[in-house]
Design an enzyme around this catalytic site. Structure first.
Site, mmCIF file in Angstrom:
data_model
loop_
_atom_site.group_PDB
_atom_site.id
_atom_site.type_symbol
_atom_site.label_atom_id
_atom_site.label_comp_id
_atom_site.label_asym_id
_atom_site.label_seq_id
_atom_site.Cartn_x
_atom_site.Cartn_y
_atom_site.Cartn_z
ATOM 1 N N GLY B 71 0.810 -1.210 0.000
ATOM 2 C CA GLY B 71 0.000 0.000 0.000
ATOM 3 C C GLY B 71 0.835 1.247 0.000
ATOM 4 C CB THR B 72 3.058 2.832 -1.230
ATOM 5 O OG1 THR B 72 3.810 4.005 -1.064
ATOM 6 C CG2 THR B 72 3.418 2.185 -2.537
ATOM 7 C CB THR B 73 0.507 6.830 -4.067
ATOM 8 O OG1 THR B 73 -0.696 6.278 -3.589
ATOM 9 C CG2 THR B 73 0.353 7.296 -5.496
ATOM 10 C CE LYS B 104 5.300 4.640 1.893
ATOM 11 N NZ LYS B 104 3.965 4.342 1.422
#
Lengths: 251, 275
Positions: B71-73, B104
């Site tokens: 889960g990330t963008t 990140k």
């Protein structure tokens, strides 16, 4: 019994020498002469061709080999050892292109060959490679390079160097005659290589093999006709020099 | 190297300390980590084991649920004045929010950045290993590694463990002698060069925003705004993205960190055009 051959062959002597490596260097001194010259826009490799037997095909005896499009090498010493080193170097050049997506620099491939040679001086049951190599080429930024490696695994960059049988004589000749003017043009650099080899080679142009790399062009091995033309030019220049000296003396 | 194996040459470095006498042992320095140019894998996986199958069996109903941090963008795009890299900062473990303040982006060197999406553990480990290899390359060869080569190293690491359950979606961005560089690398061994990428479960939203606002000749300010918008709108709609927007700008003389903005503040600003 295989156990007996597990120990290293290259060990230190009491006074700090690695005799196997030094003996390998002696083997190199028995090989035919090779000379390398770094010009401004050209790098030249010349080797003394050993005379071939009557029934032998001339083209199978090649002492100058391409490692990649922009790098090539000449060697002096044991031909069979050289074949192994050249094979490994060629694979490494392509491996580098595959992983890094860039052609090797001349220094990188020289370092690889030197590391390979050094490993064989520090391994169980193996002897050092009996070759010295002259590695020439252009880096991707266009700089010409000439490197020399020896059986111990050291490497150095040179402007001009010679290895093999009469290396000392040729090197002294180069030290006297390698000047900025002597390498101004491509032809001058090639002639310097031929002149250096003519010092030690018997019977002139027939026993010389020459290869050049120009910037952004692949390796080119000169045909014997071209070499003979150049040798003839050199002879003419020598005669003209001698004439001038004579005239100076007489007047 | 792959080519060494295909051509049948035996790589020189072999495991030491085998048996006396019958086999020649070589003196070899074995570094503990993945080495550029050796064919020895980083982690020895026991023969016959299948890690990804094992993980699947664990996630069945009634079994122990091993939820990796997903889960990330993240997004990155090239434009006239370099590369913009923007990432969110949320780490989720299943439905639980592990952290809202994760970094990140790994700063490999002043000219190279790597983004992380997928499994946090995998990304952090392999990209730090990539940073080590890049530093070693610089020391050995006296010039910085190119973006193409760095992304290729990461891609080869992924291919060594293909099918074993790694989860890495990373973008390697930098500036080298070829100009600005942007590569997408994932755990399948995909390696793509491109002008714009977005990864993570919020990538759909980010693609929509950036695709509609992108022009090659944007000014630097417009590019910063576009990067922020992309992440902010993705975090608004995607539950697994959030936190802050960490944005970097890769320029010719290195990267700079542009901002670290809280997405909730950003959404308030953009709210005028919404609903």
């Amino acid at each position: 019994m295989a156990a007996r051959y597990d120990r290293a062959i290259t060990v230190f002597s009491p006074d700090g020498h690695l005799f196997q490596v030094e003996y390998a260097q002696e083997a190199v001194k028995k090989g035919s002469t090779a000379v390398g010259i770094r010009g401004k826009d050209i790098v030249v490799l010349g080797v003394e061709k050993k005379s071939v037997a009557k029934l032998q095909e001339e083209r199978t005896v090649r002492k100058i080999c391409a490692l990649d499009e922009h790098v090539c090498m000449a060697f002096a010493g044991l031909t069979a050892d050289a074949r192994i080193v050249i094979n490994r170097a060629r694979v490494e050049c392509q491996s580098h292109r595959l992983t890094v997506e860039d052609p090797v620099t001349v220094e990188y491939i020289t370092r690889y060959i030197a590391t390979l040679k050094q490993r064989y001086t520090q391994s169980n049951g193996r002897r050092p490679f009996g070759i010295s190599a002259l590695i020439v080429g252009f880096d991707y930024d266009g700089t010409p390079r000439l490197y020399q490696t020896d059986p111990s695994g050291t490497y150095h960059a040179w402007k001009a160097n010679a290895i093999g049988r009469s290396a000392k004589t040729v090197r002294e000749f180069l030290e006297k005659n390698y000047t900025e003017e002597s390498i101004t043009g491509d032809n001058e650099a090639i002639k310097l290589a031929i002149k250096a080899l003519l010092e030690v080679v018997q019977s002139g142009g027939k026993n010389i093999e020459l290869a050049v790399i120009r910037r952004n062009q692949p390796l080119k091995i000169l045909e014997s006709k071209e070499i003979e033309n150049l040798v003839a030019e050199i002879e003419k220049e020598k005669e003209e020099e001698a004439e001038k000296k004579k005239q100076k003396k007489s007047t | 190297m792959a080519l060494v194996e295909v051509s049948g040459l035996k790589p020189f470095s072999e495991p030491t300390g085998q048996f006396f006498g019958t086999r020649q042992t070589h003196l070899v320095d074995r570094p503990n980590h993945y080495s550029f140019g050796t064919s020895i894998p980083e982690f020895a996986v026991p023969v016959g084991e299948e890690p990804s199958g094992f993980l699947k069996s664990c996630n069945k109903d009634g079994g122990v649920c091993i939820d990796m941090n997903h889960g990330t963008t993240t997004l990155a795009f090239k434009f006239r004045h370099g590369v913009i890299v923007a990432v969110d900062s949320r780490a989720s473990a299943g439905r639980y929010l592990a952290s809202n303040d994760v970094n990140k982006v790994i700063e490999i060197n002043p000219y190279l950045l790597g983004t992380m999406s997928g499994s946090a553990a995998d990304c952090q480990y392999w990209e730090r290993l990539l940073a080590k290899e890049c530093r070693l390359y610089r020391l050995r060869n006296n010039h910085r590694i190119s973006v193409a080569a760095a992304s290729k190293l990461l891609c080869n690491m992924m291919l060594g463990y293909k099918g074993m359950g790694l989860s890495v979606g990373s973008m390697v961005c930098g500036w080298d002698k070829e100009g600005p560089g942007l590569y997408y690398v994932d755990e399948n061994g995909t390696r793509l060069s491109g002008r714009m990428f977005s990864t993570g479960c919020g990538n759909g939203y980010a693609y929509g925003v950036v695709d509609s606002g992108y022009r090659e000749d944007m000014t630097v300010e417009e590019a910063y705004e576009l990067g922020c918008r992309g992440i902010a709108h993705a975090t608004h709609r995607d539950a697994y993205s959030g936190g802050v927007v960490n944005m970097y700008h890769m320029q010719e003389d290195g990267w700079i960190k542009v901002c670290k903005e809280d997405v909730s503040q950003l959404i308030h600003r953009y709210k005028e055009g919404m609903f």
